[in-house]
Design a protein around this motif. Sequence first.
Motif, PDB file in Angstrom:
ATOM      1  N   MET A   1       0.843  -1.186   0.000  1.00  0.00           N
ATOM      2  CA  MET A   1       0.000   0.000   0.000  1.00  0.00           C
ATOM      3  C   MET A   1       0.885   1.246   0.000  1.00  0.00           C
ATOM      4  O   MET A   1       1.736   1.407   0.874  1.00  0.00           O
ATOM      5  N   GLU A   2       0.701   2.122  -0.987  1.00  0.00           N
ATOM      6  CA  GLU A   2       1.423   3.383  -0.998  1.00  0.00           C
ATOM      7  C   GLU A   2       0.770   4.346  -0.012  1.00  0.00           C
ATOM      8  O   GLU A   2      -0.433   4.572  -0.055  1.00  0.00           O
ATOM      9  N   THR A   3       1.569   4.922   0.867  1.00  0.00           N
ATOM     10  CA  THR A   3       1.017   5.727   1.966  1.00  0.00           C
ATOM     11  C   THR A   3       1.756   7.051   2.104  1.00  0.00           C
ATOM     12  O   THR A   3       1.964   7.542   3.219  1.00  0.00           O
ATOM     13  N   ALA A   4       2.140   7.627   0.980  1.00  0.00           N
ATOM     14  CA  ALA A   4       2.914   8.875   1.029  1.00  0.00           C
ATOM     15  C   ALA A   4       2.134  10.015   1.654  1.00  0.00           C
ATOM     16  O   ALA A   4       2.723  11.032   2.051  1.00  0.00           O
ATOM     17  N   ASP A   5       0.798   9.875   1.753  1.00  0.00           N
ATOM     18  CA  ASP A   5      -0.032  10.922   2.353  1.00  0.00           C
ATOM     19  C   ASP A   5      -0.243  10.706   3.845  1.00  0.00           C
ATOM     20  O   ASP A   5      -1.047  11.411   4.465  1.00  0.00           O
ATOM     21  N   MET A   6       0.469   9.756   4.448  1.00  0.00           N
ATOM     22  CA  MET A   6       0.298   9.439   5.856  1.00  0.00           C
ATOM     23  C   MET A   6       1.591   9.711   6.623  1.00  0.00           C
ATOM     24  O   MET A   6       2.690   9.388   6.159  1.00  0.00           O
ATOM     25  N   TYR A   7       1.433  10.267   7.806  1.00  0.00           N
ATOM     26  CA  TYR A   7       2.585  10.681   8.602  1.00  0.00           C
ATOM     27  C   TYR A   7       2.517  10.068  10.005  1.00  0.00           C
ATOM     28  O   TYR A   7       1.470   9.613  10.455  1.00  0.00           O
TER      29      TYR A   7
ATOM     30  N   SER B   1       5.323   3.389   3.103  1.00  0.00           N
ATOM     31  CA  SER B   1       4.619   2.223   2.560  1.00  0.00           C
ATOM     32  C   SER B   1       4.371   1.221   3.669  1.00  0.00           C
ATOM     33  O   SER B   1       5.081   1.200   4.685  1.00  0.00           O
ATOM     34  N   VAL B   2       3.377   0.377   3.473  1.00  0.00           N
ATOM     35  CA  VAL B   2       3.135  -0.750   4.367  1.00  0.00           C
ATOM     36  C   VAL B   2       2.380  -1.807   3.578  1.00  0.00           C
ATOM     37  O   VAL B   2       1.468  -1.487   2.818  1.00  0.00           O
ATOM     38  N   CYS B   3       2.780  -3.058   3.714  1.00  0.00           N
ATOM     39  CA  CYS B   3       2.121  -4.116   2.956  1.00  0.00           C
ATOM     40  C   CYS B   3       2.254  -5.454   3.677  1.00  0.00           C
ATOM     41  O   CYS B   3       3.177  -5.667   4.473  1.00  0.00           O
TER      42      CYS B   3
ATOM     43  N   GLU C   1       7.141   0.591  -3.310  1.00  0.00           N
ATOM     44  CA  GLU C   1       6.068   1.544  -3.062  1.00  0.00           C
ATOM     45  C   GLU C   1       6.574   2.777  -2.325  1.00  0.00           C
ATOM     46  O   GLU C   1       5.977   3.852  -2.433  1.00  0.00           O
ATOM     47  N   ALA C   2       7.668   2.624  -1.585  1.00  0.00           N
ATOM     48  CA  ALA C   2       8.270   3.782  -0.908  1.00  0.00           C
ATOM     49  C   ALA C   2       9.154   4.582  -1.850  1.00  0.00           C
ATOM     50  O   ALA C   2       9.612   5.677  -1.500  1.00  0.00           O
ATOM     51  N   GLY C   3       9.425   4.024  -3.033  1.00  0.00           N
ATOM     52  CA  GLY C   3      10.246   4.725  -4.009  1.00  0.00           C
ATOM     53  C   GLY C   3      11.726   4.706  -3.705  1.00  0.00           C
ATOM     54  O   GLY C   3      12.463   5.611  -4.109  1.00  0.00           O
ATOM     55  N   ILE C   4      12.184   3.672  -2.995  1.00  0.00           N
ATOM     56  CA  ILE C   4      13.599   3.580  -2.661  1.00  0.00           C
ATOM     57  C   ILE C   4      14.130   2.204  -3.028  1.00  0.00           C
ATOM     58  O   ILE C   4      13.368   1.281  -3.329  1.00  0.00           O
ATOM     59  N   LYS C   5      15.449   2.061  -2.965  1.00  0.00           N
ATOM     60  CA  LYS C   5      16.108   0.783  -3.182  1.00  0.00           C
ATOM     61  C   LYS C   5      16.708   0.301  -1.872  1.00  0.00           C
ATOM     62  O   LYS C   5      16.811   1.061  -0.897  1.00  0.00           O
ATOM     63  N   ALA C   6      17.130  -0.953  -1.866  1.00  0.00           N
ATOM     64  CA  ALA C   6      17.681  -1.525  -0.643  1.00  0.00           C
ATOM     65  C   ALA C   6      18.859  -0.709  -0.118  1.00  0.00           C
ATOM     66  O   ALA C   6      19.022  -0.526   1.096  1.00  0.00           O
ATOM     67  N   GLY C   7      19.669  -0.177  -1.028  1.00  0.00           N
ATOM     68  CA  GLY C   7      20.822   0.604  -0.617  1.00  0.00           C
ATOM     69  C   GLY C   7      20.474   1.910   0.077  1.00  0.00           C
ATOM     70  O   GLY C   7      21.333   2.527   0.719  1.00  0.00           O
ATOM     71  N   ASP C   8      19.213   2.347  -0.064  1.00  0.00           N
ATOM     72  CA  ASP C   8      18.772   3.588   0.584  1.00  0.00           C
ATOM     73  C   ASP C   8      18.333   3.369   2.020  1.00  0.00           C
ATOM     74  O   ASP C   8      18.072   4.344   2.745  1.00  0.00           O
ATOM     75  N   VAL C   9      18.233   2.118   2.448  1.00  0.00           N
ATOM     76  CA  VAL C   9      17.757   1.801   3.797  1.00  0.00           C
ATOM     77  C   VAL C   9      18.843   2.115   4.818  1.00  0.00           C
ATOM     78  O   VAL C   9      19.978   1.636   4.717  1.00  0.00           O
ATOM     79  N   THR C  10      18.491   2.930   5.793  1.00  0.00           N
ATOM     80  CA  THR C  10      19.440   3.315   6.836  1.00  0.00           C
ATOM     81  C   THR C  10      19.512   2.275   7.937  1.00  0.00           C
ATOM     82  O   THR C  10      20.592   1.873   8.376  1.00  0.00           O
TER      83      THR C  10
END
Length: 353
Positions: free
Chosen positions: A1-7, A180-182, A250-259
Amino acid sequence: METADMYISGVGSYIPGAVTVEDAVAAGRYSADEVELYGLASVAVAGDVPAPEMALRAARSALARSGRSPTELGLLLYVSTWHQGPEGWPPQAYVQRHLVGDGVLATQLRQGCNGMFAALELAVGRLRAAPGRPAALLVAADNYGTPLVDRWRMLPGAVAGDAGSALVLDTEPGFARLASVCTVSVSQAEEMHRCAEPLFPPGILEGRRVDFAAHNDEFRRRAVVEGDGTGVLVTLDERMAEVIDQALSEAGIKAGDVTRVACMNTSRDIAEQVCEIRLDIPASRSTWEFGRTIGHCGASDQFLALERLVRTGELGPGDHLLMFAYGPGVTISAAVVEVLESPVWARTRGGDA
């Protein structure tokens, strides 16, 4: 689920004092071999503090940090994996009475150890469908110090810890974004958490102890020896990879972007599997070092980690946290949280708003 509008506008936690594995070994509760095998250090033990009270304490902190008033909440979801109080009594009513008030839809979820992920998905739908109330309060809590479960032997590769966690999901900008959450399901593995136990009468009513480790071992033994479930084990690994890929995409990132990566608080192997094998990032980016000090706290693990990472400054603006969890059923969940700013409570001595 794309949730870019949720904080996320607030998070809170309640973690009681810990009992070390050395003390547990000395008392005959835990095996020295398991200390060596799994690398766990201690486990949070609440004593006689009820789970709903831990949930309330975490919820008060999360709500205060969010800046929201109870009248702005449109939903209260209470997540649990173990018994909360008298049978037939709803624990969400305790939090509702002492914090939220009667103008909020409140209900309980028994989704297992990834129940907070299900709560996030349900809360997103509710907030989008009923925009008059801009925020939702999600809480989780468990106290495993009861006669019908042995916290030291309940789960394979884990020790059950007691804690409460809470999160305020918001439609207006907060310190973080739920990117994102799924969740995916592998229902053919539903026997994994009940293997060899009849459905009726319920075991808890006959005084049978809960032993997920034994159920899991028996399920895997049948899969290998009888050859009727090996494909299910492969499917579980495939769906794990699938749900992580979906959350990242869905978050628009790649694994390498994960902190950082927050898994369930079990043995080091799980963190290494997700980080090094699946994501190709160092296991040192996981929250395992924190998790090994408190135990597997039901549905709270990843959210306790989120609160701690933000409070200590280990996650800052622009950082991404990947959260991952299994639940009975079997369901597998993942979510990505993007930190937007360092909240005031993280910059204040004691971590309070």
